[in-house]
Write a protein that holds these residues in place. Sequence first.
Motif, PDB file in Angstrom:
ATOM      1  N   ASP A 301       0.736  -1.056  -0.054  1.00 51.47           N
ATOM      2  CA  ASP A 301       0.004  -0.027  -0.065  1.00 51.47           C
ATOM      3  C   ASP A 301       0.730   1.020   0.049  1.00 51.47           C
ATOM      4  O   ASP A 301       0.682   2.218  -1.072  1.00 51.47           O
ATOM      5  N   ILE A 302       1.902   1.240   0.703  1.00 58.98           N
ATOM      6  CA  ILE A 302       2.800   2.346   1.082  1.00 58.98           C
ATOM      7  C   ILE A 302       3.521   2.740  -0.240  1.00 58.98           C
ATOM      8  O   ILE A 302       3.440   3.944  -0.717  1.00 58.98           O
ATOM      9  N   ALA A 303       4.043   1.490  -0.804  1.00 60.82           N
ATOM     10  CA  ALA A 303       4.649   1.708  -2.267  1.00 60.82           C
ATOM     11  C   ALA A 303       3.717   2.483  -3.007  1.00 60.82           C
ATOM     12  O   ALA A 303       4.131   3.255  -4.130  1.00 60.82           O
ATOM     13  N   TYR A 304       2.450   2.069  -3.374  1.00 58.62           N
ATOM     14  CA  TYR A 304       1.492   2.641  -4.313  1.00 58.62           C
ATOM     15  C   TYR A 304       1.545   3.970  -3.917  1.00 58.62           C
ATOM     16  O   TYR A 304       1.385   4.914  -4.735  1.00 58.62           O
ATOM     17  N   GLY A 305       1.285   4.450  -2.538  1.00 52.05           N
ATOM     18  CA  GLY A 305       0.924   5.935  -2.246  1.00 52.05           C
ATOM     19  C   GLY A 305       2.303   6.960  -2.677  1.00 52.05           C
ATOM     20  O   GLY A 305       1.996   7.922  -2.998  1.00 52.05           O
ATOM     21  N   ILE A 306       3.474   5.870  -2.887  1.00 51.94           N
ATOM     22  CA  ILE A 306       4.336   6.730  -3.095  1.00 51.94           C
ATOM     23  C   ILE A 306       4.539   6.862  -4.708  1.00 51.94           C
ATOM     24  O   ILE A 306       4.750   8.074  -5.144  1.00 51.94           O
ATOM     25  N   VAL A 307       4.037   5.761  -5.732  1.00 51.06           N
ATOM     26  CA  VAL A 307       4.184   5.952  -6.788  1.00 51.06           C
ATOM     27  C   VAL A 307       2.841   6.722  -7.267  1.00 51.06           C
ATOM     28  O   VAL A 307       3.108   7.448  -8.254  1.00 51.06           O
ATOM     29  N   ASP A 308       1.641   6.724  -6.687  1.00 49.56           N
ATOM     30  CA  ASP A 308       0.668   7.343  -7.266  1.00 49.56           C
ATOM     31  C   ASP A 308      -0.312   8.184  -5.969  1.00 49.56           C
ATOM     32  O   ASP A 308      -0.835   7.371  -5.426  1.00 49.56           O
ATOM     33  N   PRO A 309      -0.080   9.315  -5.826  1.00 52.92           N
ATOM     34  CA  PRO A 309      -0.558  10.097  -4.830  1.00 52.92           C
ATOM     35  C   PRO A 309      -2.241  10.081  -4.637  1.00 52.92           C
ATOM     36  O   PRO A 309      -2.398  10.138  -3.672  1.00 52.92           O
ATOM     37  N   ARG A 310      -2.661   9.572  -5.951  1.00 52.56           N
ATOM     38  CA  ARG A 310      -4.253   9.356  -5.677  1.00 52.56           C
ATOM     39  C   ARG A 310      -4.511   8.328  -4.724  1.00 52.56           C
ATOM     40  O   ARG A 310      -5.304   8.414  -4.287  1.00 52.56           O
ATOM     41  N   LEU A 311      -3.657   7.510  -4.721  1.00 54.49           N
ATOM     42  CA  LEU A 311      -3.898   6.371  -3.952  1.00 54.49           C
ATOM     43  C   LEU A 311      -3.789   6.248  -2.453  1.00 54.49           C
ATOM     44  O   LEU A 311      -3.783   5.436  -1.662  1.00 54.49           O
ATOM     45  N   ARG A 312      -3.081   7.615  -1.949  1.00 53.76           N
ATOM     46  CA  ARG A 312      -2.914   7.824  -0.732  1.00 53.76           C
ATOM     47  C   ARG A 312      -4.154   7.615   0.250  1.00 53.76           C
ATOM     48  O   ARG A 312      -3.955   7.772   1.493  1.00 53.76           O
ATOM     49  N   LYS A 313      -5.308   7.870  -0.535  1.00 56.65           N
ATOM     50  CA  LYS A 313      -6.446   7.979   0.457  1.00 56.65           C
ATOM     51  C   LYS A 313      -6.786   6.513   0.930  1.00 56.65           C
ATOM     52  O   LYS A 313      -6.407   5.649   0.097  1.00 56.65           O
ATOM     53  N   MET A 314      -7.184   6.497   2.081  1.00 62.01           N
ATOM     54  CA  MET A 314      -7.294   4.785   2.691  1.00 62.01           C
ATOM     55  C   MET A 314      -8.343   4.319   1.883  1.00 62.01           C
ATOM     56  O   MET A 314      -9.356   4.869   1.491  1.00 62.01           O
ATOM     57  N   PRO A 315      -8.247   2.964   1.704  1.00 65.50           N
ATOM     58  CA  PRO A 315      -9.128   2.327   0.729  1.00 65.50           C
ATOM     59  C   PRO A 315     -10.615   2.008   1.789  1.00 65.50           C
ATOM     60  O   PRO A 315     -10.322   1.910   3.036  1.00 65.50           O
ATOM     61  N   ARG A 316     -11.757   2.185   1.260  1.00 63.30           N
ATOM     62  CA  ARG A 316     -12.936   1.699   2.138  1.00 63.30           C
ATOM     63  C   ARG A 316     -12.866   0.204   2.556  1.00 63.30           C
ATOM     64  O   ARG A 316     -12.773  -0.489   1.571  1.00 63.30           O
TER      65      ARG A 316
END
Lengths: 316, 274
Positions: A301-316
């Motif tokens: 998850d953190i790797a995604y957040g770094i790659v794609d800032p849109r994914l930093r929102k917590m998934p529901r």
Amino acid sequence: MLRFLARRGLSMAATLLVAAIVIFVVLEILPGDPAVAMLGVSATAENVAAIRLELGLDKPAFTRFLYWISGLFVGDLGISYSYRVPVAQLIAERLAVTVPLALLAQMLAVLMGITLGVFAAARAHSRLDAGIMALSQLGVATPNFVFGILLILAFSLTLGWLPAGGFPGWGEGGWRALRALALPAFSLSLPQAAILARITRSAMLEALSEDFIRTARAKGLTRGQIIRRHALPNALVPVITMIGLQFSFLVTGTIIVENVFSLPGLGRLVIQAIGGHDVILLKSLVLLFVGAVIVINALVDIAYGIVDPRLRKMPR
Amino acid sequence: MRRALSHPSFMIGLVLTGFIVTIALLSLFWTPHDPGKMQILQRLRPPSVQFWLGTDQFGRDIASMLMVGARNALLVGIVAVGIGFVVGMMLGVFAAQHEGSLLDEILMRLLDFTFAFPAVLSAILILTFLGPGVVNAVIAIGIYSVPIFARLARGAALQVFSRDFIRAARLAGCSRLSILRRHVLPNIAGLMIVQASLQFSLAILAEAGLSYLGIGTQPPNPSWGRMLFDAQTYMARAPLVAVFPGVAIAMAALAFNLLGDGLRDLLDPRLKER
């Protein structure tokens, strides 16, 4: 970014804590008296009393739980009931088998899966593609322990190239240890490689249908260049997701595969702990496996957040 | 119908599934030999006219054991997937009905949490608590598949609830229950059945794995996983004894995977894998 990291870290810690509570409740509270559960029906009263003292059962459950958790931080997990050795020492010894095994299997799975997937997509709807996809269907349906047994039959018993099981230890030289891990890692990686090949193929087909591929073609790039430079990098995101998810399958896959090949790793230790009714050992072992999965998921998850800032929102 | 007949993976899946189901049903009335009968003089025989697939280390007929094992695998699949399907669908639809409520939130978090426990491990944990055995293995596999069905049902039901015909049905005065029964369930059934077929294959693999480890089906009940474990010891002398149960496990999993893939394509062409 920092807030995202803090939030993800906190949720990981919370999940770990709940996991520890669940494991503790299932193994130490639900069975009634763990001392009786460990010793079986033929236990004498003195034995039960001795083991109760060893488990600390005279203290309330909450105290025992706190004692276990605080022990985790300082590496004191108690003494294994069946092995009579500190649990931490047992786990450390076995890690030296399981971690290289899982890493080796992951490497093989990625190598085989991506290569086959790219080939299938590059020759989509050809005979090669159909063949690779049929093989991958078989690969997904065949569990790793069946692969393990077939590989032993072929490479150990028939050809005699590789050992059928056991582990000489790293002290005997890395080459011998690697040879012992080759077949287990291979059988662990085959089902995962099959899944990866399918994911890679469909991600590659998606990427190959994009406009920039047409542009690249119009520029006069060769087929190989287009695949290497443009299609593959764009197809990698779903593939990496899958690799992250797979690592947890590999980690738990070691439980069965280590038993097929009699490898002295953590997976075999789990089954031995169950056989020996060793609750002290088992609870820390299970937490280690579950913890590894939780931490890997959080890292993905953190790797995604770094790659794609849109994914930093917590998934529901 | 014609589309189904010309869909290769669906047809292969259907034929393989049909074969396994037939074998399992047949084993209720007839097997070539008594699968439990030990004949030490006939141990580890290669395939022959008398013993089609040879005999195991106790001289038991492997073909007969595999037939009864098919029954065991199918039963495990039906009950485990049934538990997951029914409980998961009820939870998922219930959560969708109360979307955004605290209950929904708690339910979803709980389901998230169960994903942290990998299948084999949660089964092991449950089996350590319940004790080894096929019934407990089925319960463990069933419990594990509940969140998968629940999430799927919730997502699908949420979509259905947002459609106009639900509002129309509500305005027409249909009760909650009849909306669920007549409109929601039929609309999510397809998706759930596809998932059930894929879970069926996972359940068979899980049971085989647990039985291989000695915590699933217990002897003398024949189980493919257990047969594989027993055969491993004698593999150098009788390699085929280990090959047949392995092939049976892979074939059953393949059958339900292909069936599920095919059903998915046929029921919803948009989901077709490219």
